[in-house]
Scaffold this motif. Structure first.
Motif, mmCIF file in Angstrom:
data_model
loop_
_atom_site.group_PDB
_atom_site.id
_atom_site.type_symbol
_atom_site.label_atom_id
_atom_site.label_comp_id
_atom_site.label_asym_id
_atom_site.label_seq_id
_atom_site.Cartn_x
_atom_site.Cartn_y
_atom_site.Cartn_z
ATOM 1 N N TYR A 59 28.163 5.398 -15.528
ATOM 2 C CA TYR A 59 28.359 5.190 -16.955
ATOM 3 C C TYR A 59 29.430 4.130 -17.187
ATOM 4 C CZ TYR A 59 32.564 8.135 -16.560
ATOM 5 O OH TYR A 59 33.785 8.649 -16.211
ATOM 6 N N GLU A 64 31.839 5.040 -22.724
ATOM 7 C CA GLU A 64 31.327 6.388 -22.457
ATOM 8 C C GLU A 64 32.326 7.177 -21.636
ATOM 9 O OE1 GLU A 64 26.549 5.642 -22.099
ATOM 10 O OE2 GLU A 64 27.802 4.870 -20.476
ATOM 11 N N ALA A 73 29.110 9.608 -25.534
ATOM 12 C CA ALA A 73 29.758 8.427 -26.115
ATOM 13 C C ALA A 73 31.250 8.690 -26.300
ATOM 14 C CB ALA A 73 29.099 8.085 -27.450
#
Length: 351
Positions: A59, A64, A73
């Protein structure tokens, strides 16, 4: 073919690496590995320069975060995990026991958690004997929830012990600057030992230079005639006092002495760059520890890392205790005692 076999001396191009049996380009993809099963997986389209792994999935750390093995998020740059959710540490609080936390709107920067509620340490305390209930600071429970500073008792929630002197906490994250307390977010403690002064912090980037502060983006602090001076970073003095680390963008870097490091994957502990084991790791002397699963306990420069028994446990010397059922007894040389013992009744609290 790449899926079947990957050999370091037979890769598709310069800069490529192996991720298990698969070849990948770290500039364009990320390799994640499960430390328990040794399984690997490649996430395409995400450079390892800005990524981290959440299980076997990569990620973007800038946008994130990984909470309980789930990628979500990041609502704000300084967000942290609260079980499976993210929260803004400046405006919210994550309170409650492990795996049963709740996000609260922070009433003020001074407020702290008390179970799944919050309290103001200036006027209240969190009473352990009442099952983590908020009480007025003048109550008998609050008086007993104190620690010892020299020969005087003090409340650890709204006071600090600085060089055997009890001083009020200006903020929840306050630290000692010799005999005074300062807010580390808004102030700085600068100067040599036993001759420090508290300065209003000009920015989060500013560093100490003697009894003054400087911005390392535009200035440097150099030594001349046994004194520290601040000069523009373009001056000859700064060139001689500085060092350049190649291959690391200032967008993700910070300085550890004269060496730059990647804040996403590394940290600076006691002027030494070490690998960051988890995104929210902190320093424990020269080592790093996971604040969610571990504790850093013990005296200054002689600390040890313990596996956290629960989110409620606190340090007692180089050990830990559960404030719901125990206390840290000063008279016994920082020993854990049952909360019903005479020592706990007189001086329960955390160290």
């Amino acid at each position: 073919m790449r899926e079947a076999m990957c050999r370091e001396n037979d890769l598709p191009g310069a800069g490529w690496s192996c991720c298990g049996a698969r070849a990948f380009n770290p500039e364009e993809a990320t390799c994640c590995k499960d430390g328990y099963t040794n399984n690997t997986a490649v996430t395409e389209g995400l450079s390892e320069k800005v990524s981290a792994c959440c299980g076997l999935k990569a990620y973007d750390q800038l946008n994130e975060m990984c909470c309980n093995s789930t990628i979500i998020a990041k609502p704000v740059p300084n967000a942290q995990c609260c079980d499976n959710d993210a929260y803004d540490v400046d405006k919210q609080m994550c309170c409650g026991p492990m795996e049963n936390k709740t996000i609260l709107t922070r009433n003020s920067s001074d407020h702290r958690c008390c179970g799944r509620d919050q309290f103001d340490p200036k006027t209240e305390c969190c009473c352990v004997k009442e099952g983590l209930k908020t009480q007025l600071i003048t109550s008998s429970c609050c008086v007993n929830e104190s620690a010892v500073c020299g020969t005087k008792a003090y409340n650890t929630f709204n006071e600090l012990c600085c060089q055997s002197t009890v001083v009020p906490k200006p903020a929840s994250n306050a630290k000692c600057c010799e005999e005074n307390a300062y807010d580390v977010d808004k102030q700085m403690c600068c100067g040599p030992m036993e001759n420090k002064t508290i300065l209003t912090r000009k920015s989060s980037d500013h560093l100490c230079c003697g009894h003054d502060q400087f911005d390392p983006k535009t200035e440097c602090c150099y030594s001349m005639n046994n004194s520290l001076k601040i000069q523009p970073i373009t001056s000859s003095c700064c060139v001689n006092e500085s060092a350049v680390t190649q291959g690391l963008s200032e967008k993700v870097s910070a300085c550890c002495g004269l060496k730059a490091y990647d804040q996403l994957s590394e940290m600076c502990c006691n002027s030494t760059i070490i690998a960051k084991p988890v995104p929210n790791a902190q320093c424990c002397d020269n080592d790093a520890y996971d604040v969610d699963k571990q504790m850093c306990c013990g005296p200054m420069e002689n600390k040890t890392i313990l596996t956290r028994n629960s989110s409620d446990h606190r340090c007692c010397g180089r050990d830990q205790f559960d404030p719901k059922t125990e206390c840290c007894c000063v008279k016994e040389g920082l020993k854990t005692q049952l909360i019903t013992s005479s020592c706990c009744v007189n001086e329960s609290g955390a160290f």
